[in-house]
Structures are given as C-alpha cells and as structure tokens.
Write a protein that holds these residues in place. Structure first.
Motif, PDB file in Angstrom:
ATOM      1  N   GLN A 164       0.896  -1.226  -0.029  1.00 34.20           N
ATOM      2  CA  GLN A 164       0.038  -0.053   0.141  1.00 34.20           C
ATOM      3  C   GLN A 164       0.803   1.227  -0.093  1.00 34.20           C
ATOM      4  O   GLN A 164       1.723   1.299   0.922  1.00 34.20           O
ATOM      5  CB  GLN A 164      -0.929  -0.041   1.234  1.00 34.20           C
ATOM      6  N   LYS A 165       0.523   2.164  -1.021  1.00 32.39           N
ATOM      7  CA  LYS A 165       1.414   3.405  -1.105  1.00 32.39           C
ATOM      8  C   LYS A 165       0.921   4.126   0.326  1.00 32.39           C
ATOM      9  O   LYS A 165      -0.243   4.712   0.559  1.00 32.39           O
ATOM     10  CB  LYS A 165       1.083   4.291  -2.219  1.00 32.39           C
ATOM     11  N   VAL A 166       2.048   4.574   1.018  1.00 31.52           N
ATOM     12  CA  VAL A 166       1.749   5.555   2.278  1.00 31.52           C
ATOM     13  C   VAL A 166       2.244   6.945   2.196  1.00 31.52           C
ATOM     14  O   VAL A 166       1.697   7.862   2.697  1.00 31.52           O
ATOM     15  CB  VAL A 166       2.230   4.937   3.501  1.00 31.52           C
ATOM     16  N   TYR A 167       3.007   7.202   0.919  1.00 35.68           N
ATOM     17  CA  TYR A 167       3.364   8.446   0.808  1.00 35.68           C
ATOM     18  C   TYR A 167       4.360   8.712  -0.387  1.00 35.68           C
ATOM     19  O   TYR A 167       4.711   7.822  -1.043  1.00 35.68           O
ATOM     20  CB  TYR A 167       4.459   9.004   2.080  1.00 35.68           C
ATOM     21  N   GLU A 168       4.324   9.767  -0.886  1.00 37.62           N
ATOM     22  CA  GLU A 168       5.032  10.063  -2.286  1.00 37.62           C
ATOM     23  C   GLU A 168       5.519  11.442  -2.326  1.00 37.62           C
ATOM     24  O   GLU A 168       4.688  12.555  -1.621  1.00 37.62           O
ATOM     25  CB  GLU A 168       4.366   9.928  -3.601  1.00 37.62           C
ATOM     26  N   TRP A 169       6.250  11.984  -3.020  1.00 42.13           N
ATOM     27  CA  TRP A 169       6.941  13.314  -3.127  1.00 42.13           C
ATOM     28  C   TRP A 169       7.802  13.613  -4.363  1.00 42.13           C
ATOM     29  O   TRP A 169       8.327  12.577  -4.843  1.00 42.13           O
ATOM     30  CB  TRP A 169       7.687  13.620  -1.842  1.00 42.13           C
ATOM     31  N   THR A 170       8.077  14.808  -4.822  1.00 41.31           N
ATOM     32  CA  THR A 170       8.418  15.333  -6.170  1.00 41.31           C
ATOM     33  C   THR A 170       9.674  16.140  -5.856  1.00 41.31           C
ATOM     34  O   THR A 170      10.322  16.605  -7.144  1.00 41.31           O
ATOM     35  CB  THR A 170       7.685  15.633  -7.068  1.00 41.31           C
ATOM     36  N   ASP A 171      10.103  16.367  -4.770  1.00 38.64           N
ATOM     37  CA  ASP A 171      11.484  17.019  -4.808  1.00 38.64           C
ATOM     38  C   ASP A 171      12.301  16.300  -4.054  1.00 38.64           C
ATOM     39  O   ASP A 171      12.139  15.927  -2.774  1.00 38.64           O
ATOM     40  CB  ASP A 171      10.840  18.304  -3.964  1.00 38.64           C
ATOM     41  N   PRO A 172      13.569  16.369  -4.603  1.00 37.49           N
ATOM     42  CA  PRO A 172      14.739  15.412  -3.595  1.00 37.49           C
ATOM     43  C   PRO A 172      15.138  16.258  -2.251  1.00 37.49           C
ATOM     44  O   PRO A 172      15.618  15.523  -1.396  1.00 37.49           O
ATOM     45  CB  PRO A 172      15.791  15.454  -4.600  1.00 37.49           C
TER      46      PRO A 172
END
Length: 264
Positions: free
Chosen positions: A205-213
């Motif tokens: 299950q995906k719990v988090y995502e982000w697009t900035d290192p």
C-alpha cells in the motif's frame, strides 16, 4: 557613421596629445598620415566618448540559503535558474537591440537565443556554458555595437553544471529528536532535474510520495504515526547529465531509536 567597440573606454584621447608626442620624438608632421577609417573599422576603446552606450552583463541567482547573488560565473548543480541582466548604460535617445547567445561547450551554434534586455534561463543539462550579449545601439546615422569584435577581447559569463548524484538511506528515526527525523535523499545529491519517490508498506500500500529531492517522508500515514517496521522505497529520477535512477530498497522505520540509546 558606424562604430564597433572592442573594450570599454576609461580615458579619452585628444589630437593635442598626439601632436605633443610627435614633436617630442622629432618626427616631421609630414611623415604622419592617419589611416583611413572605413564605416566598419573597429575604433580603439580609448576613443569612445564617455556618454555613449555600454554594457556590463551579469546574472542573478538564488543560492542555497535563499539569498539572491549577482555574478558572472557559477559552478554547481542543476536545475539552475539565472536571470541575465544586460546592465546597459547611457541608452537614453538610442534605439537598442539585444541578443543573448548561450553556447554549450563543444557546440558550434547557440543552444538558446533570447532577445530581451533581461531574461530568465533554466539550465537542466550538465556541461559548461558561455553566455554572450550582442548589443547594438543606434541614433540617427550613428551605431554603437558590441558584437564579434567586442567579445573577441572580453570574457563571456560562464555557468558550469556538474554531473548528477543521488542516493537514498535505508533507515530513519522519526522521534522528534531533530536527528534523522525525515526520510529523504542523502545529503550531497547533485543535478537532479526529475524526481519522484514513493513509500509502500509491507502489503504494497502506498503511504507517501513526493517530487522534490529536498523533501521527504515524516513517518506518518493519514495523519497518524506509521508503525515501526520495514517499508519499501521506489525512486525514479533523472540527472542533468542524462543519467536515470531507478532506486528500490527497504527502509527501516526505527521509532524508538535515538542517538542517546545508540551510545549506551
């Protein structure tokens, strides 16, 4: 009259200076003949009037501390955004034309040309770049030009973008001790122009995502603290040098871990 200048003047010379020098050297005036000046002849810089237009190009960027800096050279990582400034002076009454030419090392033609007096450029590929400003000022029949002859003697602005680097840690400890509380890319990442990271639990299950290192996961899910245990990270990224990253690894969430307990 067309004047094409090589360098910015500092002192203007007068014919009396030349006459005094000739008399001191005892050179007969009849032996001196000034060379003819064609409409496209480059006039020495010292003969330019101090009230004629000139340029002093720079660029502005925001450093890692969020502070604006003005420079003519930069070495760092991508993406890098610079605002190019012509800094033209004494232009009142003159018709102006600006042409920015940005050359990448190894290329024969500019990879980018802009025609504004000031313009913003983003550098997303690794390499060394030279920036030239071709400026022309016209007033009636008079023209002042900073073109090939000028840049043959002046140094262009330079921007150097390094190769990419990216690595992800395998553990973090979100216990609010101010140390390693957020799961994010390891310090020292460079020239990452595309980035997308995902955190999954052991059930997929995906719990988090982000697009900035520079961003990361604080160890929460739906507003609640995620349980201690093993999670999985997937990172898809691309560097300014064209390198692609497809990072897959386990992530240990160690909620009870602190620097103090580690030393005991």
């Amino acid at each position: 009259m067309y004047l094409s200048f090589l360098l910015r003047p500092h002192v203007s010379q007068r014919p009396l200076h030349l006459l005094a020098m000739l008399l001191w050297l005892s050179i007969p005036l009849s032996s001196y003949a000034a060379p003819p000046v064609s409409p496209t002849t480059s006039i020495p810089a010292v003969e330019r009037s101090l009230d004629e237009p000139y340029i002093s190009p720079t660029f502005i960027y925001v450093n890692e501390e969020g502070v604006e800096e003005t420079a003519t050279e930069y070495t760092g990582s991508a993406p890098f955004t610079a605002t190019l400034k012509a800094n033209a002076h004494n232009t009142e009454g003159w018709t102006t034309h600006y042409e920015w030419r940005i050359m990448r090392e190894g290329d024969d033609t500019p990879f980018l040309v802009r025609y504004e007096e000031d313009t913003e450029v983003e550098f997303r590929k690794a390499g060394s770049y030279s920036i030239y400003l071709y400026a022309t000022f016209t007033q009636g029949k008079d023209t002042v030009a900073y073109t090939e002859e000028y840049w043959a003697y002046e140094s262009p602005m330079r921007i150097n973008i390094g190769e990419s680097k990216l690595d992800m840690p395998n553990a973090f400890s979100p216990n609010n001790d101010g140390i390693n509380d957020v799961y994010k890319a390891k310090e020292g990442y460079k020239s990452i122009v595309e980035f997308h990271a995902y955190i999954f639990n052991r059930w997929g299950q995906k719990v988090y995502e982000w697009t900035d290192p520079a961003g990361g996961w604080d160890g929460t899910f739906n507003g609640q603290e995620a349980k201690q245990g093993v999670y999985f990270v997937l990172v898809k990224a691309k560097g300014a040098d064209g390198r692609t990253y497809n990072i897959r690894k386990d992530v240990n969430l160690l909620r009870g871990y602190t620097e103090t307990t580690n030393r005991q």
